[in-house]
Design an enzyme around this catalytic site. Structure first.
Site, mmCIF file in Angstrom:
data_model
loop_
_atom_site.group_PDB
_atom_site.id
_atom_site.type_symbol
_atom_site.label_atom_id
_atom_site.label_comp_id
_atom_site.label_asym_id
_atom_site.label_seq_id
_atom_site.Cartn_x
_atom_site.Cartn_y
_atom_site.Cartn_z
ATOM 1 C CG HIS A 31 26.921 127.682 66.295
ATOM 2 N ND1 HIS A 31 27.741 126.871 67.287
ATOM 3 C CD2 HIS A 31 25.930 127.603 66.588
ATOM 4 C CE1 HIS A 31 28.142 127.782 68.037
ATOM 5 N NE2 HIS A 31 26.020 128.166 67.980
ATOM 6 C CD GLU A 91 30.257 125.423 61.641
ATOM 7 O OE1 GLU A 91 29.616 125.317 62.726
ATOM 8 O OE2 GLU A 91 30.899 125.154 62.198
ATOM 9 C CB CYS A 125 32.608 126.725 68.167
ATOM 10 S SG CYS A 125 30.723 125.785 68.362
ATOM 11 C CB CYS A 150 30.258 123.116 65.941
ATOM 12 S SG CYS A 150 29.092 123.722 65.836
HETATM 13 ZN ZN LIG Z 1 29.385 126.087 66.816
#
Ligand SMILES: [Zn+2]
Length: 149
Positions: A46, A48, A76, A79
């Site tokens: 992801h 991040e 999320c 993250c």
């Molecule tokens: Zn994430």
């Protein structure tokens, strides 16, 4: 935030997910990235996480004390936990989990899952007792040269 959003938009054209993130400290960009899940065949890539990894490489440390994570979308749960592990000081985001859900992403669903009893999850997560289960921690706590994190 403009940079994080630009990264997110540009990432779509590059075959990635519509997410971008930037890690800064004292006004200096330490790391930035778009989402790299499909490109790198890595479900944890992801934006991040990738920005945190880049920032840590930049400073040569696994802690980002005093850092700010700017994300195009609400992190999320994975993250958000990475933010906690990295000791990032502050997080700001533009779109939220509901916006992500509207675009077909599971962030909202995973947040809701974590609020439910584990026994109701679609993925069974259970403890498997083992006689040596404590051995890694015993080794860790007795290891004088360990690097705490
Ligand atoms: Zn994430």
């Amino acid at each position: 935030m403009g940079l994080a959003l630009d990264l997110a938009v540009e990432n779509v054209g590059a075959g990635g997910g519509p997410f971008g993130a930037v890690v800064l400290r004292d006004g200096e960009i330490l790391g930035q990235s778009g989402n790299r899940v499909t490109e790198s065949h890595d479900p944890t890539a992801h934006a991040e996480i990738m920005a945190i990894r880049a920032a840590c490489r930049t400073i040569g440390d696994f802690r980002l004390d005093g850092a700010l994570l700017v994300s195009s979308c609400e992190p999320c749960p994975m993250c958000l936990t990475a933010v906690l592990w990295a000791r990032v000081e502050r997080v700001v985001f533009a779109a939220d989990r509901h916006d992500a859900a509207d675009a077909g992403f599971d962030d909202l669903e995973f947040y809701q899952l974590l609020e439910r009893p584990r026994s109701t999850w679609s993925v069974p997560v259970t403890r498997l007792p083992h006689r040596r289960a404590s051995r890694p921690f015993e080794t860790w706590t007795s290891y004088a040269d360990r690097i705490d994190y």
